[in-house]
Design a protein around this motif. Structure first.
Motif, mmCIF file in Angstrom:
data_model
loop_
_atom_site.group_PDB
_atom_site.id
_atom_site.type_symbol
_atom_site.label_atom_id
_atom_site.label_comp_id
_atom_site.label_asym_id
_atom_site.label_seq_id
_atom_site.Cartn_x
_atom_site.Cartn_y
_atom_site.Cartn_z
ATOM 1 N N ARG A 116 -26.959 7.055 -22.814
ATOM 2 C CA ARG A 116 -27.695 7.402 -21.603
ATOM 3 C C ARG A 116 -26.775 8.171 -20.659
ATOM 4 O O ARG A 116 -25.727 7.681 -20.259
ATOM 5 N N PRO A 117 -27.136 9.389 -20.271
ATOM 6 C CA PRO A 117 -26.252 10.163 -19.394
ATOM 7 C C PRO A 117 -26.234 9.607 -17.987
ATOM 8 O O PRO A 117 -27.268 9.245 -17.429
ATOM 9 N N GLY A 118 -25.078 9.521 -17.411
ATOM 10 C CA GLY A 118 -24.924 9.007 -16.065
ATOM 11 C C GLY A 118 -23.486 8.620 -15.806
ATOM 12 O O GLY A 118 -22.578 8.980 -16.557
ATOM 13 N N ARG A 119 -23.270 7.869 -14.712
ATOM 14 C CA ARG A 119 -21.918 7.497 -14.338
ATOM 15 C C ARG A 119 -21.921 6.105 -13.717
ATOM 16 O O ARG A 119 -22.868 5.704 -13.050
ATOM 17 N N HIS A 120 -20.812 5.368 -13.942
ATOM 18 C CA HIS A 120 -20.660 4.017 -13.407
ATOM 19 C C HIS A 120 -19.940 4.068 -12.060
ATOM 20 O O HIS A 120 -19.027 4.869 -11.860
ATOM 21 N N PHE A 121 -20.341 3.168 -11.160
ATOM 22 C CA PHE A 121 -19.692 3.035 -9.862
ATOM 23 C C PHE A 121 -19.463 1.551 -9.575
ATOM 24 O O PHE A 121 -20.243 0.706 -10.005
ATOM 25 N N ILE A 122 -18.389 1.253 -8.846
ATOM 26 C CA ILE A 122 -18.068 -0.112 -8.444
ATOM 27 C C ILE A 122 -18.311 -0.243 -6.946
ATOM 28 O O ILE A 122 -17.747 0.519 -6.154
ATOM 29 N N LEU A 123 -19.146 -1.203 -6.553
ATOM 30 C CA LEU A 123 -19.441 -1.459 -5.152
ATOM 31 C C LEU A 123 -18.911 -2.838 -4.775
ATOM 32 O O LEU A 123 -18.841 -3.727 -5.630
ATOM 33 N N GLU A 124 -18.563 -3.018 -3.506
ATOM 34 C CA GLU A 124 -18.122 -4.317 -3.008
ATOM 35 C C GLU A 124 -19.088 -4.801 -1.939
ATOM 36 O O GLU A 124 -19.536 -4.014 -1.094
ATOM 37 N N ALA A 125 -19.417 -6.083 -1.971
ATOM 38 C CA ALA A 125 -20.340 -6.666 -1.009
ATOM 39 C C ALA A 125 -19.812 -8.017 -0.560
ATOM 40 O O ALA A 125 -19.067 -8.682 -1.287
ATOM 41 N N GLU A 126 -20.218 -8.429 0.639
ATOM 42 C CA GLU A 126 -19.821 -9.739 1.156
ATOM 43 C C GLU A 126 -20.599 -10.859 0.468
ATOM 44 O O GLU A 126 -20.103 -11.962 0.310
ATOM 45 N N ALA A 127 -21.855 -10.583 0.076
ATOM 46 C CA ALA A 127 -22.706 -11.577 -0.583
ATOM 47 C C ALA A 127 -23.631 -10.859 -1.556
ATOM 48 O O ALA A 127 -23.922 -9.672 -1.394
ATOM 49 N N ILE A 128 -24.110 -11.582 -2.559
ATOM 50 C CA ILE A 128 -24.962 -10.972 -3.574
ATOM 51 C C ILE A 128 -26.398 -10.821 -3.088
ATOM 52 O O ILE A 128 -27.120 -9.920 -3.523
ATOM 53 N N GLY A 129 -26.836 -11.708 -2.193
ATOM 54 C CA GLY A 129 -28.200 -11.605 -1.675
ATOM 55 C C GLY A 129 -29.230 -11.693 -2.786
ATOM 56 O O GLY A 129 -29.147 -12.543 -3.664
ATOM 57 N N SER A 130 -30.192 -10.782 -2.761
ATOM 58 C CA SER A 130 -31.250 -10.771 -3.776
ATOM 59 C C SER A 130 -30.935 -9.825 -4.927
ATOM 60 O O SER A 130 -31.787 -9.555 -5.769
ATOM 61 N N ILE A 131 -29.702 -9.311 -4.983
ATOM 62 C CA ILE A 131 -29.320 -8.376 -6.041
ATOM 63 C C ILE A 131 -29.101 -9.142 -7.332
ATOM 64 O O ILE A 131 -28.521 -10.226 -7.346
ATOM 65 N N ASP A 132 -29.578 -8.575 -8.442
ATOM 66 C CA ASP A 132 -29.406 -9.184 -9.752
ATOM 67 C C ASP A 132 -29.236 -8.081 -10.776
ATOM 68 O O ASP A 132 -29.446 -6.892 -10.486
#
Length: 212
Positions: free
Chosen positions: A133-149
């Motif tokens: 799959r064409p695309g690119r990976h990125f690393i993000l930083e957050a204080e809390a995960i919240g509703s992200i899954d």
């Protein structure tokens, strides 16, 4: 000669350690690569694994000859079945056809011992993204995960441009590391000034004083 031809066309037999044998049936469950059947399960058994000698399911499978040169101990296997995780629903086709084993082969490193042995550890979940799959990976930083899954979609101007593929807690900082995948060509819009935020999710609390 006939026996030799039969043996030669059988392909390799490998053993894979699975966290659970749910949905795997001897002689019935097939192995697929890119939705093409490339093998079949021969036997399911229990064996001692690890330092604590706990019993783990081990699946012996016979692969097609054409796939032999594409796998080594880095090949990935997982059970494909209906899954609902985050905003992602997958494996609905198995409701009629039954579960099967998916695989993602890796090129053989000829500098390593490529002999087939019990070196495969199956994944609990499918790999997060298709390597083709064409695309690119990125690393993000957050204080809390919240509703992200895992599978949470990423939008740009109401267009779905990617998804969250994994996350983990950073031990040193206590922050959450979120691995995001942005599809081509949208990743070209990501710059040093790009910002990401959690735009969804509702938390409901019921107490003696009412709802919050």
């Amino acid at each position: 000669w006939l026996m030799y031809q039969y043996w030669y066309k059988q392909g390799a037999s490998i053993e894979v350690s699975f966290p659970s044998a749910e949905g795997i049936v001897e002689g019935q469950t097939v192995v697929r690569y890119k939705h093409v059947v490339v093998g079949r399960v021969e036997k399911v058994s229990l064996t001692h694994q690890g330092d604590n000698q706990s019993l783990m399911p081990v699946v012996r499978m016979r692969l097609s000859p054409e796939i032999n040169q594409l796998i080594n101990c880095n090949a990935q296997f997982w059970v494909v079945k209906p899954r609902i995780k985050g905003a992602e629903i997958s494996g609905l086709g198995t409701l009629l056809s039954g579960s099967y084993i998916g695989m993602q082969p890796q090129p053989v490193d000829h500098n390593e011992d490529s002999g087939f042995k019990l070196c495969y550890q199956a994944l609990e979940d499918p790999p997060p993204t298709n390597p083709d799959r064409p695309g690119r990976h990125f690393i993000l930083e957050a204080e809390a995960i919240g509703s992200i899954d895992t599978g949470t979609p990423i939008f740009y101007k109401q267009l779905r441009v990617g998804e969250v593929i994994d996350y983990r807690l950073i031990r040193d900082t206590g922050k959450i590391e979120v691995k995001a995948f942005i599809d081509d060509p949208y990743y070209s819009f990501v710059t040093a000034n790009t910002r990401f935020w959690n735009a969804g999710g509702i938390e409901l609390k019921m107490g003696a004083t009412g709802a919050e």
